[in-house]
Structures are given as structure tokens and as C-alpha cells.
Design an enzyme around this catalytic site. Structure first.
Site, PDB file in Angstrom:
ATOM      1  CD  GLU A   1     -12.978   4.776   4.287  1.00 39.91           C
ATOM      2  OE1 GLU A   1     -13.551   4.096   5.164  1.00 39.91           O
ATOM      3  OE2 GLU A   1     -13.382   4.874   3.134  1.00 39.91           O
TER       4      GLU A   1
ATOM      5  CG  ASP B   1     -19.203  -1.192   9.907  1.00 41.25           C
ATOM      6  OD1 ASP B   1     -18.877  -1.085   8.709  1.00 41.25           O
ATOM      7  OD2 ASP B   1     -18.913  -0.355  10.778  1.00 41.25           O
TER       8      ASP B   1
END
Lengths: 264, 415
Positions: free
Chosen positions: A49, A60
């Protein structure tokens, strides 16, 4: 069939889960991040990714935020993601991009899809774009034969799992815990419960991510998922190392263990 | 299935929407269900009205300011006094209502972002009143320049968490609040402080502030026998502005004028003016709206003397009103705002919040344009007590010894 769909099918044929590893492009530099991605593939990650660093990454945790903000401070651009994709494709490393929505919107949705496809990218994971808002992306991805990887969460209703997986392609990203990346370790049974709920609605491969932090967990999840996705763990190796060489060495080690884990 | 199966929820024209991780969609749908029910439930509306009357101090009065108006081309200037609300700004309107909703959803904890403290203080206040646990996210930079507001929130029982990522200011506090929410959504409601974010926040927060314009329209009609020629308000996220604008939207002859933080001037690039031509449509914090962003879609940091206006994005309904031509938006520089701040204090004995001073500066400009016959309604969204230190420094009123002793108390709240 995209390269990522292909590699997932191959893993399935081998009777194991695939391993997918995340790294943001541009940390610590564009060159080094591409080398690290290639090393990750070489060490046993079936697919990569490529993270597109964004100024406001809502889902995140601190480790990925740190890497992303350093990459931005060092001047990483959207074009670097396309370049990374091209290099990974040339090296035969299947990959998708993971990006928050605004950089894609700003670049131009169709233009971004066209450039990814041209580079040899398999598709994109969209952590803050739900299908409800994704008409343009779905259309562009169909046009350019890219996988549309949407997330499903523990809080997703059966109706939303059905409607989301209906427009997903490549694989389904099962967010195994409620929380941000790297926040806590997933428990096998909660991830399994979600995977089981998703399987009621789709035959697509299911990747489990957010909360996988060691080989033991990877092995546990590999027993019921089609792919194990790690992000914070590989990023942490680079963030916490003094030198790039040291970071890549640690990265290879960790990925090697995980690759062994998904084959147990 | 095609994308036509997904209705486009929560749009103001092209703007708004719900750009969030899937994990939060269930909570947004739950919120939508409860707030829709609540807005038709006499018990909820009665409880809210009672709190407004006996706790906030509503209706807030209007005050005509003739001595200040001499600096506005002689136009008649009327202030809507949201500064007189409990906790010192319009923010209390929204937090009391969201607090009641939190209890109806069976949640026990609230979280909020704050720039310098107004929304954080208001949320901590509602949490104390209603017995809810409360965590406030605040950029590290803001906790340092807002030490007194941090103490104020802690006195009210809130936990204040400094945010060390990104620019360490309001935008990053919002990010961190979303991260908490996605982790703790089972027992936690996110009391978003302005009219942006994913649907239903922009519409819901607007509805909770709409009382400002409903009261003010009637008060002006009663006192002057006519509608104002223009309604003015400062616009950060845009909650006080949409609150006073909304009841006037159908009054086509009433100009709706929003004043943005012009910082050091548009040409300097250091400003918070999303509508000046430098902001472009994009997605930030869950909504499609005007955003200060670079060519790669990365958010650009805003600048304003007023922390409440120091935000790179704006509520999507404002974006709609701007593009539809129904509302006008102009930047007001730090300099102009501080001059209006000084003037209102000297001529009327009212210290405005520096945010609200931007609206006053707008009145000085529009009043001169429209002349003596004009009637201007200005939303005085907050009081300036929190800004005494900033203003004291700006005007050189604090001697060095006193300055060393004083904790900074400069203004940082998104309006």
C-alpha cells in the site's frame, strides 16, 4: 484482473492469507521510501500500500502521522506517488494507493485514476471516502480498471456492509478495531466476527487491517481472513531507526516474520 | 447496485456531505435520527427553551450604539448581544442542545475541539451541568497562549488534552477529536463547535444557533418598525453568522454580510479568508466546502489575530450562500478589527471579542457605503474579557513588569 487481485487469488490457491504492507511515500525521502517498499515486497509482502501523505489524516495514529508530516515537510508531492507506483510496477510488486480524499479531488479524480492506471497501479484504498460520496471515483475506477477498496468497520450495519461491498472491487478492507492506526492490538475473535459478517454479503477477498502488530496476530488472523494488512508496524521500523539502512534492515526482519506468520 | 442507490445526504447545493471513515457513519446516522426526533419533540424543545431562559439568559438583548455609529457613516447600528450569554458567547446555544442530545442517545461522555477556549469552556460547562464526562482537545500552541482558559475548563471538571501534531492549533485539535471519537464512539458524543464537519453537524449546529436571528429579527421589527438593511457577522467556521443569517434568508432585501479573518492582508498570504479567491472547494474535516489548500490538496495554515477565525475551512452552507449570491463575504484585516475593538470600547463601554470586532469593522465599512438612512444589525457574538491581554499588548497598554506577571489570555475560538 489487477495485479493485487491476482496475488490475492494466488495466495488463496496456496491455502494461505496474503500479506499487505503500508508505507507512506516520501519518508524519509521519496527515494528511500520506494527502496523500503521494494524491500518489503522482497521480504515477503505480497502487495504494497503506497500511502499518500496528507496534512490532516483523521484515522491515523501518532506513528503514521509523524512519518506523513515529515514527508510533507520534506516536500513530497502527489506526483511522487505516481512515480512510486511506476517503479513498483516495473519491479513486479503488486500495489494499491491509500489516500485521503482531498488530494485526489484536487488532482482531478479522473486524471488521478488515469495516471495510476498508466503507472501500473491496481487501485486505491479510500479511508475517508465512503461509497455514498464516491460516485466520481467509482466511475473513474471502472473506466480505468482500478480496484475500489472501501472500508467496512465493526459499527457498519448489515445494510451498509451490503451496499459497500456491492461497489467494492479487488478486496474489502475490514477495519478490525474501532480506533486509529496503531492504537491498540486487535483481538482475534473481534476481527473474526467482522469478517464473518462481511462474508455473508460478498465473495470478495477480505483483508483485515488496523491493529495487527506482530507475527502471532498475523497468523491468528490469517486463519480466517484472505489478507493481513500492516501499516503502523512497518512505518515504526523506519521512524524509530537511526539510519535508513538500519530501518530497512529492521523492516525486512519484521516483514519476514509476518510472511512466515501468514503461512503458519 | 449503482451509486444512484446512495442518496446524497446533507448537501447545501454542491457543498457539505459526509467525508468520514466508515467507522463513524453509524454514529452520524444515530445522531441524525435523534436530533430529528428531538426537534419535533415538545419535551426536548421545552427543556432547551427552559435552559435558554434560566441558564443562558435568553433572549439576549439588542443594543443601539449611536456613538460607535458615528464611525459607521452615521448609519444606525444595532448589536445583538450574544456576548451577554452565560460563558460569554453564542457557543452556549449549541452545547446545551448537544448536551441534551447526548443524554438522549444514552452516551455518558462528550469531547470537543477548541482553539483558544470559548467552545471548550462552553462544552465543559454543559458537561458539568448535565453530569457528563468531558475531554477537550486543544493544540499545544493554544494551551500555552491560553493557559487561563485551560484552567477554566479544568475547574469545570474537563480533561484538557494538548495536541502535539501538525500545526498544533485548532485544525489539529479537530483531527484529534475525530480520532478519539472513532475510538470511543460507543459511549462518546463529539460536540462539534461550528457549522462544518460531516452531515448532520452543519445543519444541526445551525438549527441550535438559529434562535439568534429569530430573536433579533423580531426585536429589530419591534424597536424600529422595519427590517435591517444588512446583517453582519464574523465568520470562522461560521456558527454565529449562520445563526443570525438564517431567519433573514427569505428577506431578499436584507443583505447578509460575513466578515472573515483577513490577517495581515490577502496579498500577504497570511490570512483566514476562504472566500477571497485563494480558497477553493475541497474536503476538510468531513465536509466539501471552501478550503485554504495548496495545489496538492494539502491544507494551508490560516492566520488571524483572532483565534476564533483562524481556521482554513468554513461551514458548507456559507459556501452555498456565497456561490448562490445570497450572502457576501469580505476579509477584515487584524488592523481594522483591532481599531473597531478599540472604538467600541471607547465609545460604548463594551469590550467585544476580537472575533466580533471583525463584524464591527464590517459595519464601519458598510455603514459608510450605505449612509445615514441605513439600519445595520451586527452580531456581537462574544465578549472581549478573554482578549484583554492580546488587546493590551496590541495597543501597548501593558507595562513590562505586569506583562511578565500576567498569563496570556489571548483569544482563540472558532466562530
Amino acid at each position: 484482473m489487477t495485479a493485487v487481485a491476482d496475488v490475492l487469488a494466488t495466495a488463496k490457491a496456496e491455502g494461505r492469507a496474503a500479506l499487505i504492507g503500508y508505507l507512506p511515500v516520501g519518508f524519509p525521502s521519496v527515494r528511500d521510501s520506494i527502496e523500503a517498499m521494494l524491500a518489503m515486497h522482497d521480504a515477503g509482502a505480497d502487495a504494497i500500500e503506497i500511502g499518500l501523505p496528507y496534512s490532516d489524516p483523521l484515522i491515523d495514529g501518532p506513528i503514521i502521522q509523524t512519518a506523513a508530516s515529515k514527508a510533507l515537510a520534506a516536500g513530497v508531492r502527489v506526483a511522487d506517488v505516481i512515480a512510486a507506483s511506476r517503479e513498483l510496477a516495473a519491479a513486479g510488486a503488486p500495489h494499491v494507493v491509500m489516500s485521503y480524499w482531498n488530494p485526489v479531488l484536487r488532482y482531478g479524480v479522473d486524471r488521478f485514476a488515469a495516471d495510476l492506471a498508466e503507472a501500473g497501479c491496481s487501485g486505491m484504498i479510500t479511508p475517508d471516502l465512503v461509497p455514498d460520496e464516491a460516485a466520481d471515483w467509482i466511475e473513474a475506477a471502472r473506466k480505468h480498471d482500478l480496484n475500489r477498496v472501501f472500508l467496512v468497520a465493526p459499527t457498519s450495519s448489515p445494510e451498509r456492509i451490503a451496499s459497500t461491498t456491492a461497489v467494492t472491487s479487488g478486496f474489502v478492507y475490514a477495519q478490525s478495531i474501532m480506533g486509529v492506526t496503531g492504537s491498540r492490538a486487535v483481538r482475534g475473535e473481534e476481527a473474526k466476527a467482522l469478517v464473518d459478517r462481511i462474508r455473508e454479503h460478498t465473495d470478495l477477498p477480505i483483508g483485515v487491517g488496523i491493529g495487527v502488530s506482530n507475527a502471532q496476530q498475523a497468523a491468528e488472523i490469517a486463519a480466517f481472513a484472505d489478507a493481513v494488512i500492516v501499516g503502523t508496524l512497518p512505518v515504526r521500523q523506519l521512524v524509530e531507526s537511526e539510519t535508513v539502512a538500519d530501518g530497512i534492515r529492521r523492516l525486512r526482519e519484521v516483514i519476514g516474520e509476518l510472511a512466515e506468520g501468514v503461512r503458519r | 447496485m449503482t451509486t444512484a442507490d446512495f442518496p446524497r445526504v446533507g448537501r447545501f447545493g454542491a457543498f457539505g456531505g459526509r467525508y468520514v471513515p466508515e467507522a463513524l457513519v453509524a454514529a452520524l446516522e444515530e445522531l441524525e435520527e435523534h436530533r430529528t426526533k428531538a426537534m419535533h419533540d415538545p419535551e426536548f424543545l421545552g427543556e432547551l427553551a427552559e435552559l435558554q431562559r434560566t441558564y443562558t439568559g435568553r433572549p439576549s438583548i439588542i443594543t443601539e450604539v449611536p456613538r460607535f455609529a458615528e464611525h459607521c457613516g452615521g448609519a444606525q447600528v444595532v448589536l445583538k448581544r450574544e456576548d451577554l450569554n452565560h460563558t460569554g458567547s453564542h457557543k452556549i446555544n449549541n452545547v446545551l442542545a448537544q448536551g441534551l442530545l447526548t443524554k438522549r442517545m444514552g452516551k455518558t461522555r462528550v469531547i470537543a475541539e477548541t482553539g483558544a477556549g470559548q467552545h471548550g469552556v462552553a462544552t465543559a460547562t454543559a458537561a458539568a451541568l448535565m453530569g457528563l464526562d468531558c475531554t477537550i482537545y486543544m493544540g499545544r500552541v493554544d494551551t500555552e497562549r491560553q493557559a487561563l482558559n485551560v484552567a477554566r475548563m479544568r475547574l469545570l471538571g474537563a480533561e484538557v488534552v494538548p495536541v502535539d501534531h501538525g500545526s498544533r492549533t485548532l485544525k489539529d485539535a479537530v483531527n484529534e477529536a475525530f480520532r478519539d471519537w472513532v475510538t470511543n464512539v460507543h459511549n462518546t458524543h463529539y460536540v462539534l463547535g461550528t457549522v462544518t464537519g460531516p452531515y448532520p453537524f452543519p445543519e444541526m449546529v445551525r438549527d441550535f444557533h438559529r434562535v439568534i436571528g429569530v430573536e433579533a429579527r423580531q426585536q429589530v421589527l419591534d424597536a424600529y418598525g422595519r427590517l435591517p438593511d444588512a446583517v453582519l457577522a464574523c465568520v470562522g467556521g461560521g456558527s454565529n453568522a449562520i445563526g443570525i443569517f438564517h431567519r433573514f434568508i427569505d428577506d431578499r432585501d436584507v443583505r447578509l454580510i460575513g466578515l472573515e479573518g483577513g490577517g495581515e492582508g490577502i496579498e500577504s498570504g497570511r490570512h483566514a479568508s476562504r472566500f477571497s479567491g485563494q480558497g477553493t472547494p475541497g474536503v476538510l474535516h468531513g465536509a466539501y466546502t471552501y478550503v485554504l489548500q495548496d495545489d496538492d490538496g494539502q491544507t494551508i495554515e490560516s492566520h488571524s489575530v483572532s483565534a476564533g477565525l483562524d481556521y482554513p475551512s468554513v461551514g458548507p452552507e456559507h459556501a452555498f450562500l456565497k456561490d448562490a449570491g445570497r450572502a457576501e463575504y469580505y476579509p477584515v484585516t487584524d488592523e481594522e478589527a483591532m481599531e473597531a475593538f478599540r472604538l467600541l470600547a471607547r465609545t460604548e463601554g463594551i469590550l467585544p471579542a476580537i472575533e466580533s470586532a471583525h463584524a464591527l469593522a464590517g459595519a464601519m465599512r458598510i455603514g459608510r457605503e450605505l449612509g445615514r438612512d441605513a439600519l445595520l444589525l451586527v452580531n456581537l457574538s462574544g465578549r472581549g474579557d478573554k482578549d484583554v491581554h492580546t488587546a493590551g499588548q496590541w495597543f501597548g497598554l501593558i507595562d513590562n513588569d505586569a506583562e511578565d506577571a500576567a498569563e496570556t489570555d489571548d483569544p482563540k475560538e472558532q466562530v
